[in-house]
Scaffold this active site. Structure first.
Site, mmCIF file in Angstrom:
data_model
loop_
_atom_site.group_PDB
_atom_site.id
_atom_site.type_symbol
_atom_site.label_atom_id
_atom_site.label_comp_id
_atom_site.label_asym_id
_atom_site.label_seq_id
_atom_site.Cartn_x
_atom_site.Cartn_y
_atom_site.Cartn_z
ATOM 1 N N GLU A 204 0.807 -1.471 -0.174
ATOM 2 C CA GLU A 204 -0.110 -0.004 0.312
ATOM 3 C C GLU A 204 1.102 1.332 0.302
ATOM 4 O O GLU A 204 0.097 2.707 -0.101
ATOM 5 C CB GLU A 204 -0.840 0.417 1.320
ATOM 6 C CG GLU A 204 -2.400 -1.505 1.077
ATOM 7 C CD GLU A 204 -3.085 -1.065 -0.097
ATOM 8 O OE1 GLU A 204 -3.225 0.281 -0.034
ATOM 9 O OE2 GLU A 204 -3.094 -1.845 -0.566
ATOM 10 N N GLU A 220 4.419 1.867 4.135
ATOM 11 C CA GLU A 220 3.610 1.805 3.930
ATOM 12 C C GLU A 220 1.651 2.945 3.898
ATOM 13 O O GLU A 220 1.331 2.677 3.731
ATOM 14 C CB GLU A 220 3.115 0.687 5.005
ATOM 15 C CG GLU A 220 3.781 -0.331 5.432
ATOM 16 C CD GLU A 220 3.410 -0.782 6.960
ATOM 17 O OE1 GLU A 220 3.032 -2.061 6.876
ATOM 18 O OE2 GLU A 220 4.128 -0.933 7.911
ATOM 19 N N ARG A 222 1.832 7.673 1.650
ATOM 20 C CA ARG A 222 1.984 7.749 0.812
ATOM 21 C C ARG A 222 2.659 8.858 0.524
ATOM 22 O O ARG A 222 2.645 9.585 1.758
ATOM 23 C CB ARG A 222 0.581 7.972 -0.099
ATOM 24 C CG ARG A 222 0.544 8.726 -1.391
ATOM 25 C CD ARG A 222 -0.990 9.081 -1.842
ATOM 26 N NE ARG A 222 -1.278 10.459 -1.293
ATOM 27 C CZ ARG A 222 -2.378 10.603 -0.958
ATOM 28 N NH1 ARG A 222 -3.497 10.046 -0.802
ATOM 29 N NH2 ARG A 222 -2.700 12.429 -0.352
ATOM 30 N N SER A 240 -0.551 9.087 4.874
ATOM 31 C CA SER A 240 -0.810 10.660 4.071
ATOM 32 C C SER A 240 0.792 11.879 4.007
ATOM 33 O O SER A 240 -0.142 11.823 5.205
ATOM 34 C CB SER A 240 -2.093 10.849 3.771
ATOM 35 O OG SER A 240 -2.068 11.484 2.819
ATOM 36 N N SER A 319 -8.430 11.676 24.303
ATOM 37 C CA SER A 319 -9.659 10.782 24.169
ATOM 38 C C SER A 319 -10.684 11.294 24.842
ATOM 39 O O SER A 319 -11.602 10.453 24.559
ATOM 40 C CB SER A 319 -9.030 9.515 24.449
ATOM 41 O OG SER A 319 -8.664 8.901 25.545
#
Length: 343
Positions: A204, A220, A222, A240, A319
């Protein structure tokens, strides 16, 4: 007065369309920064004078160069040009300015993938507009306008013309495979990528042109056009980096050494060394970030662009509140040596 030095030079095999226009070029041995005197025989045979130009070699010129001790013309190039709709060309770049021809663009893309030039070190301004969409097939590059006829011809012979992609850029591995790399899916690394020795590109992973890795890295995610990744960094699955062609504008995005961008995360700012972006978190230049002290207490709110390029930062999402926070990264990222022994 012309210079006695060339920025770059190469002899290549160009594919032509039905109008005789060059649509792509394969340069087996591009050369960077050389004196014209070192290729004087080629210059004489081509009739080259000065400037940035591409010259189609005549049969006589190819014969003259066939035994040239300084730059022998491969016999395979001559034979292929005779059999196919191809041409042996010599491309001279005297000054590194924005390319205006397909031959110039391809020479600069080859320089990058051969690791002769690093990203941003050659002028590729406007290159995307110079190139045209090409059908990359099991029979090589084919002009889109000719694809239908070529498919019919293949079927008439009982063959299937496999079209792998329709794009302006071909995959790097069909032109050069740099030493010491692993690429799980070669279609995801474009010609013009700079893939540093020790890099692993998983299925990927993706590396665009004029972008890449300095040395050992795990990819893994872009790497968009214009983005560079430092040694020892890890781009997690589906992550990304925002490049100049994907929304980053003119800002150059880079990732420093020993960084981790978690799975499905992304950045629109530069990262310094030893930075971490939590999985699933996308940090753009305008993202409001709460800066925490060493005890985890809020110090101030800033836009992420103010943290661009700084070392030892951990970006995470609270969170409970959902706020994006940043604090000093107290962990170190180390790549698995066994996975990155590529030679």
């Amino acid at each position: 007065m012309s210079s006695n030095k060339l920025h770059s030079f190469a002899i290549g095999l160009a594919t032509l369309d039905e109008n005789g226009e060059i649509i792509e070029v394969f340069y087996p041995q591009p050369m960077l920064s050389l004196e014209k005197d070192t290729i004087s025989n080629i210059i004489k045979a081509c009739g080259y004078q000065s400037g940035n130009t591409c010259i189609q070699l005549s049969r006589e010129a190819m014969q003259d160069l066939s035994n040239d001790p300084t730059f022998p013309l491969p016999g395979e190039l001559q034979e292929s040009a005779r059999v196919n709709r191809q041409s042996v060309i010599a491309t001279f770049i005297e000054e590194d300015v924005a390319p205006t021809t397909v031959a110039e663009v391809y020479l600069k893309l080859h320089l990058l993938s051969h690791r002769l030039c690093k990203p941003h070190s050659v002028n590729l301004q406007g290159a995307f507009g110079v190139l045209r969409n090409i059908a990359w097939t099991s029979q090589g590059a084919i002009a889109i306008e000719e694809l239908g006829a070529r498919q019919l011809q293949a079927r008439a012979r009982g063959e299937l013309l496999d079209v792998m992609s329709v794009d302006k850029f071909p995959k790097m591995a069909n032109y050069v495979v740099p030493a010491g790399v692993r690429i799980a899916d070669t279609a995801r690394v474009r010609l013009g990528a700079y893939v540093g020795e020790g890099t692993t590109v998983m299925h990927e992973g993706f590396i665009n042109f004029n972008a890449g890795t300095e040395s050992a890295a795990m990819i893994e995610g872009r790497i968009s056009a214009g983005v560079t990744i430092g040694a020892g960094s890890d781009l997690g699955g589906g992550c990304s980096t925002m490049g100049t062609l994907s929304g980053g504008g003119t800002t150059i995005i880079s990732v420093g050494k020993d960084c981790l961008i978690g799975a499905n995360a992304g950045i629109g700012i530069a990262l310094g060394d030893r930075c971490v972006v939590e999985a699933g978190l996308y940090v753009t230049a305008g993202t409001k970030v709460g800066v925490l002290d060493n005890e985890g207490q809020l110090v101030e709110w800033v836009k992420a662009r103010e943290l661009s390029g700084k070392n030892d930062l951990l970006f995470r999402r609270n969170s409970c509140s959902g706020a994006v926070e940043c604090q000093t990264n107290k962990t170190s990222i180390a790549l698995n040596d066994e996975l990155h022994t590529n030679n």
